[in-house]
Design an enzyme around this catalytic site. Sequence first.
Site, PDB file in Angstrom:
ATOM      1  N   ASP A 111       1.018  -0.896  -0.053  1.00  0.00           N
ATOM      2  CA  ASP A 111      -0.008  -0.059   0.158  1.00  0.00           C
ATOM      3  C   ASP A 111       0.782   1.148  -0.152  1.00  0.00           C
ATOM      4  O   ASP A 111       2.590   1.104   0.123  1.00  0.00           O
ATOM      5  CB  ASP A 111      -0.864  -0.047   1.075  1.00  0.00           C
ATOM      6  CG  ASP A 111      -1.363   1.683   1.508  1.00  0.00           C
ATOM      7  OD1 ASP A 111      -2.566   1.579   0.562  1.00  0.00           O
ATOM      8  OD2 ASP A 111      -1.701   1.685   2.476  1.00  0.00           O
ATOM      9  N   ASP A 150      -0.056   4.913   1.363  1.00  0.00           N
ATOM     10  CA  ASP A 150      -0.677   6.161   2.112  1.00  0.00           C
ATOM     11  C   ASP A 150      -0.726   5.320   3.551  1.00  0.00           C
ATOM     12  O   ASP A 150      -1.292   3.953   3.825  1.00  0.00           O
ATOM     13  CB  ASP A 150      -1.462   6.748   2.032  1.00  0.00           C
ATOM     14  CG  ASP A 150      -1.316   7.922   1.304  1.00  0.00           C
ATOM     15  OD1 ASP A 150      -0.813   8.455   0.441  1.00  0.00           O
ATOM     16  OD2 ASP A 150      -2.613   7.663   0.230  1.00  0.00           O
TER      17      ASP A 150
END
Length: 204
Positions: A12, A14
């Site tokens: 991922d 953020d």
Amino acid sequence: MDVSSVRAVLLDMDGTLVDSDASVERAWTTWSGEHGLDPADVLPTVHGSPPAPTVRRLLPALDDTAVAASAQRQMELQYDDVADVVAAPGAHDLLAVLERRRLPWAVVTSADVRLAKARLGAAGIEPPLLVTVEDVRRGKPDPEGFLLAAGRLGVAPEACLVVEDSEPGLASGRAAGMRTAALRGLDGDLRITDLAELVRLLIA
């Protein structure tokens, strides 16, 4: 969990590879004020999912056109707000280990490509493969993004390790049939305090 059988790492962006929490929360705080919502109620719900389903959940009276416009407004609040965006602790060490071990890796994010490139650029990270919300029909927690990344890397889902910091992201990885490494005290096949801990596991 034994990480020696991992053949690809799907990260991922953020809150996982990039520390952008302040930027994300500033944008949603502004957006909340524009819609008469209390940021204290909104902020705990926004991490890990694309903006459109989040807007739809928060403003159920909006039609599809209004949802799309409101989600786009939310993204526009973030595009140029990268002054304090940096790589997460341990991120560059992790990527160096993946390169050294020749383990394929990708970034799978709920951001669009413009925002993803802005934040990754601010953090000094250039992924070999980037899968954004624009590449899929359904964002996290749907598994489509992670399955797309695995397919493009040519690695079976069960040989992939998903690294995430949100429940929607972890649910997406599990639904894809992949093993998960969870940050922020969340539950995964691995629970890690930061990316440096994953580095230690990979080189052990």
